[in-house]
Design a protein around this motif. Structure first.
Motif, PDB file in Angstrom:
ATOM      1  N   ILE A  60      -2.621  -4.153  17.083  1.00  0.00           N
ATOM      2  CA  ILE A  60      -3.302  -5.055  16.150  1.00  0.00           C
ATOM      3  C   ILE A  60      -2.261  -6.012  15.583  1.00  0.00           C
ATOM      4  CG2 ILE A  60      -4.628  -5.208  14.017  1.00  0.00           C
ATOM      5  CD1 ILE A  60      -5.696  -2.419  14.570  1.00  0.00           C
ATOM      6  N   ILE A  61      -2.478  -7.293  15.781  1.00  0.00           N
ATOM      7  CA  ILE A  61      -1.496  -8.309  15.393  1.00  0.00           C
ATOM      8  C   ILE A  61      -2.045  -9.125  14.225  1.00  0.00           C
ATOM      9  CG2 ILE A  61      -0.202 -10.322  16.173  1.00  0.00           C
ATOM     10  CD1 ILE A  61      -0.350  -9.194  19.006  1.00  0.00           C
ATOM     11  N   LYS A  62      -1.202  -9.286  13.191  1.00  0.00           N
ATOM     12  CA  LYS A  62      -1.573 -10.068  12.012  1.00  0.00           C
ATOM     13  C   LYS A  62      -0.408 -10.975  11.593  1.00  0.00           C
ATOM     14  CE  LYS A  62      -5.694  -8.477  11.180  1.00  0.00           C
ATOM     15  NZ  LYS A  62      -6.880  -9.355  11.196  1.00  0.00           N
ATOM     16  N   LYS A  63      -0.733 -12.061  10.941  1.00  0.00           N
ATOM     17  CA  LYS A  63       0.315 -12.928  10.391  1.00  0.00           C
ATOM     18  C   LYS A  63       0.987 -12.223   9.221  1.00  0.00           C
ATOM     19  CE  LYS A  63      -1.904 -17.304  11.636  1.00  0.00           C
ATOM     20  NZ  LYS A  63      -2.494 -18.577  11.132  1.00  0.00           N
ATOM     21  N   VAL A  64       2.318 -12.301   9.198  1.00  0.00           N
ATOM     22  CA  VAL A  64       3.055 -11.672   8.110  1.00  0.00           C
ATOM     23  C   VAL A  64       3.882 -12.694   7.320  1.00  0.00           C
ATOM     24  CG1 VAL A  64       3.183  -9.390   9.163  1.00  0.00           C
ATOM     25  CG2 VAL A  64       4.915 -11.079   9.733  1.00  0.00           C
ATOM     26  N   ARG A  65       3.867 -13.962   7.737  1.00  0.00           N
ATOM     27  CA  ARG A  65       4.556 -14.999   6.958  1.00  0.00           C
ATOM     28  C   ARG A  65       3.675 -15.422   5.781  1.00  0.00           C
ATOM     29  NH1 ARG A  65       2.864 -17.869  11.653  1.00  0.00           N
ATOM     30  NH2 ARG A  65       1.255 -19.431  11.188  1.00  0.00           N
ATOM     31  N   GLN A  66       4.220 -16.280   4.921  1.00  0.00           N
ATOM     32  CA  GLN A  66       3.456 -16.758   3.768  1.00  0.00           C
ATOM     33  C   GLN A  66       2.268 -17.593   4.230  1.00  0.00           C
ATOM     34  OE1 GLN A  66       5.351 -17.990  -0.055  1.00  0.00           O
ATOM     35  NE2 GLN A  66       4.545 -20.004   0.455  1.00  0.00           N
ATOM     36  N   ILE A 102      -4.491   4.189  13.045  1.00  0.00           N
ATOM     37  CA  ILE A 102      -3.384   3.273  12.769  1.00  0.00           C
ATOM     38  C   ILE A 102      -2.102   4.053  12.536  1.00  0.00           C
ATOM     39  CG2 ILE A 102      -2.483   1.518  11.201  1.00  0.00           C
ATOM     40  CD1 ILE A 102      -4.723   0.473  12.845  1.00  0.00           C
ATOM     41  N   ASP A 103      -1.053   3.658  13.275  1.00  0.00           N
ATOM     42  CA  ASP A 103       0.270   4.244  13.068  1.00  0.00           C
ATOM     43  C   ASP A 103       0.941   3.481  11.931  1.00  0.00           C
ATOM     44  OD1 ASP A 103       2.772   5.322  13.132  1.00  0.00           O
ATOM     45  OD2 ASP A 103       3.310   4.552  15.122  1.00  0.00           O
ATOM     46  N   THR A 104       1.089   4.109  10.768  1.00  0.00           N
ATOM     47  CA  THR A 104       1.641   3.442   9.589  1.00  0.00           C
ATOM     48  C   THR A 104       3.154   3.540   9.502  1.00  0.00           C
ATOM     49  OG1 THR A 104       1.369   5.447   8.240  1.00  0.00           O
ATOM     50  CG2 THR A 104      -0.476   3.891   8.301  1.00  0.00           C
ATOM     51  N   SER A 105       3.774   4.170  10.468  1.00  0.00           N
ATOM     52  CA  SER A 105       5.217   4.408  10.387  1.00  0.00           C
ATOM     53  C   SER A 105       6.050   3.221  10.854  1.00  0.00           C
ATOM     54  CB  SER A 105       5.593   5.637  11.230  1.00  0.00           C
ATOM     55  OG  SER A 105       5.314   5.394  12.615  1.00  0.00           O
ATOM     56  N   GLN A 106       5.455   2.277  11.575  1.00  0.00           N
ATOM     57  CA  GLN A 106       6.250   1.195  12.141  1.00  0.00           C
ATOM     58  C   GLN A 106       5.445  -0.094  12.232  1.00  0.00           C
ATOM     59  OE1 GLN A 106       7.875   2.042  16.001  1.00  0.00           O
ATOM     60  NE2 GLN A 106       8.972   0.099  16.168  1.00  0.00           N
ATOM     61  N   GLU A 113       4.416 -13.268  13.065  1.00  0.00           N
ATOM     62  CA  GLU A 113       3.403 -12.225  13.181  1.00  0.00           C
ATOM     63  C   GLU A 113       4.033 -10.841  13.216  1.00  0.00           C
ATOM     64  OE1 GLU A 113      -0.070 -14.599  15.705  1.00  0.00           O
ATOM     65  OE2 GLU A 113       1.378 -13.332  16.773  1.00  0.00           O
ATOM     66  N   GLY A 114       3.223  -9.856  12.950  1.00  0.00           N
ATOM     67  CA  GLY A 114       3.639  -8.469  13.046  1.00  0.00           C
ATOM     68  C   GLY A 114       2.512  -7.653  13.665  1.00  0.00           C
ATOM     69  N   GLY A 115       2.854  -6.521  14.229  1.00  0.00           N
ATOM     70  CA  GLY A 115       1.839  -5.708  14.886  1.00  0.00           C
ATOM     71  C   GLY A 115       1.936  -4.240  14.510  1.00  0.00           C
ATOM     72  N   VAL A 116       0.806  -3.569  14.556  1.00  0.00           N
ATOM     73  CA  VAL A 116       0.767  -2.114  14.343  1.00  0.00           C
ATOM     74  C   VAL A 116      -0.062  -1.500  15.464  1.00  0.00           C
ATOM     75  CG1 VAL A 116       1.072  -2.225  11.850  1.00  0.00           C
ATOM     76  CG2 VAL A 116      -1.235  -2.327  12.809  1.00  0.00           C
ATOM     77  N   ILE A 117       0.285  -0.288  15.834  1.00  0.00           N
ATOM     78  CA  ILE A 117      -0.386   0.409  16.935  1.00  0.00           C
ATOM     79  C   ILE A 117      -1.600   1.178  16.428  1.00  0.00           C
ATOM     80  CG2 ILE A 117      -0.149   2.223  18.669  1.00  0.00           C
ATOM     81  CD1 ILE A 117       1.337  -0.238  19.426  1.00  0.00           C
ATOM     82  N   PHE A 118      -2.710   1.006  17.138  1.00  0.00           N
ATOM     83  CA  PHE A 118      -3.894   1.826  16.902  1.00  0.00           C
ATOM     84  C   PHE A 118      -3.984   2.853  18.023  1.00  0.00           C
ATOM     85  CE2 PHE A 118      -8.416   2.693  17.817  1.00  0.00           C
ATOM     86  CZ  PHE A 118      -8.758   3.299  16.621  1.00  0.00           C
ATOM     87  N   LYS A 137      -7.218  -0.982   3.794  1.00  0.00           N
ATOM     88  CA  LYS A 137      -8.040  -2.122   3.376  1.00  0.00           C
ATOM     89  C   LYS A 137      -8.780  -2.802   4.524  1.00  0.00           C
ATOM     90  CE  LYS A 137      -6.304  -1.210  -0.574  1.00  0.00           C
ATOM     91  NZ  LYS A 137      -7.113  -0.424  -1.551  1.00  0.00           N
ATOM     92  N   GLY A 138      -8.436  -2.456   5.737  1.00  0.00           N
ATOM     93  CA  GLY A 138      -9.104  -3.048   6.877  1.00  0.00           C
ATOM     94  C   GLY A 138      -8.412  -4.308   7.373  1.00  0.00           C
ATOM     95  N   GLU A 139      -8.775  -4.713   8.582  1.00  0.00           N
ATOM     96  CA  GLU A 139      -8.167  -5.903   9.161  1.00  0.00           C
ATOM     97  C   GLU A 139      -8.567  -7.163   8.396  1.00  0.00           C
ATOM     98  OE1 GLU A 139      -8.039  -6.347  13.478  1.00  0.00           O
ATOM     99  OE2 GLU A 139      -8.953  -4.351  13.658  1.00  0.00           O
ATOM    100  N   ASN A 140      -9.727  -7.161   7.809  1.00  0.00           N
ATOM    101  CA  ASN A 140     -10.219  -8.330   7.083  1.00  0.00           C
ATOM    102  C   ASN A 140      -9.873  -8.222   5.594  1.00  0.00           C
ATOM    103  OD1 ASN A 140     -11.493 -10.813   6.980  1.00  0.00           O
ATOM    104  ND2 ASN A 140     -13.521  -9.925   6.612  1.00  0.00           N
TER     105      ASN A 140
END
Length: 270
Positions: A65-71, A45-49, A33-38, A110-113
């Motif tokens: 905000i946490i999302k899967k980043v693997r395949q 959304i902080d797009t820098s990290q 997983e990976g996360g970005v700060i809101f 593009k949004g979380e979805n």
């Protein structure tokens, strides 16, 4: 019972608030997983990290905000039209993964979805475009791997600079109307039988040609041998055979004169 000092109550309240803030600020990002700060009071959304796996502390007024980043993969069943306008049901699976370093940009733009709002429509559009180039027979039989690659190419173009990478497209099943499917199967069976007949015919022709060549070779050899067997050669061969017989310890030969061909005549032996 003595009353608590006046300072004790604010201290307790402060400790409670601190514990709540720490609990709210502590974030754990799981494997793959990976996360970005809101930033609630900032620019969103902080797009820098992009934050990786593990434990992180976030300001309590912000969200991670946490999302899967693997395949990952999505499967879908689509109704598409072939080149002649026939409706075909295609079952497919797409393997994809978001660009890790661009996860913030992906969610911000593009949004979380994003899977349902970006990826799925792109795959559907690519499938419709590619399948529309083929006949039902091609879809049913020999074009599966080509179709998969073409859909992958189309999706890749549609998602260019969209922060999502599509790794592979798999067409698992192509369903045609029963009457069309049966007609195609009959045609394929007839073609197979025709190919088998042609194979047997070619094999028989090759075998016949082989036998003809062998027979011709034997005939030519006999012709050459007959032409080479002159009287002189036959006489020499006869003399050679007679000498071998005379030298044998188990034979007794009496030769008197010669025959018409000039060969010795053997009168008797034991």
């Amino acid at each position: 019972m003595e009353r608590l000092p006046k300072i004790a109550l604010p201290v307790v309240i402060g400790l409670v608030v601190l514990i709540i803030l720490i609990a709210k600020s502590a974030v754990t990002i799981g494997p793959g997983e990976g996360g970005v700060i809101f930033k609630r009071f900032g620019d969103g959304i902080d797009t820098s990290q992009t934050y990786g796996e593990g434990f992180h502390i976030v300001a309590p007024w912000n969200d991670m905000i946490i999302k899967k980043v693997r395949q990952q993969s999505i499967s879908d069943k689509m109704n598409v039209l072939s080149v002649n306008g026939l409706e075909v049901n295609v079952n497919g699976t797409v393997w994809y993964e978001p660009e890790y370093s661009k996860l913030g940009l992906l969610i911000k733009t593009k949004g979380e979805n994003y899977v349902q709002e970006l990826l799925a429509p792109a795959v559907n559009a690519a499938a419709r475009s590619v399948v529309g180039r083929y006949t039902p027979e091609q879809l049913y039989s020999s074009k599966r791997d080509v179709i998969e690659q073409e859909i992958l190419d189309e999706v890749t173009k549609l998602l260019d600079q969209q922060y999502v990478n599509v790794k592979r497209v798999l067409v698992e099943d192509v369903q045609l109307p029963a009457t069309i499917k049966q007609a195609i199967e009959r045609k394929l069976k007839q073609e197979q039988e025709s190919l088998e007949y042609e194979f047997r015919l070619v094999t028989a022709q090759k075998e016949a040609e082989k036998q003809r060549i062998e027979a011709q070779g034997k005939a030519d050899a006999n012709k050459i041998l007959s032409a080479s067997l002159t009287d002189k050669i036959l006489q020499d061969k006869g003399i050679e055979a007679t000498n071998k017989l005379a030298e044998s310890p188990n034979s007794k030969v009496v030769v008197i004169g010669s025959g018409d061909s000039g060969m010795p005549i053997i009168l008797g032996n034991q």
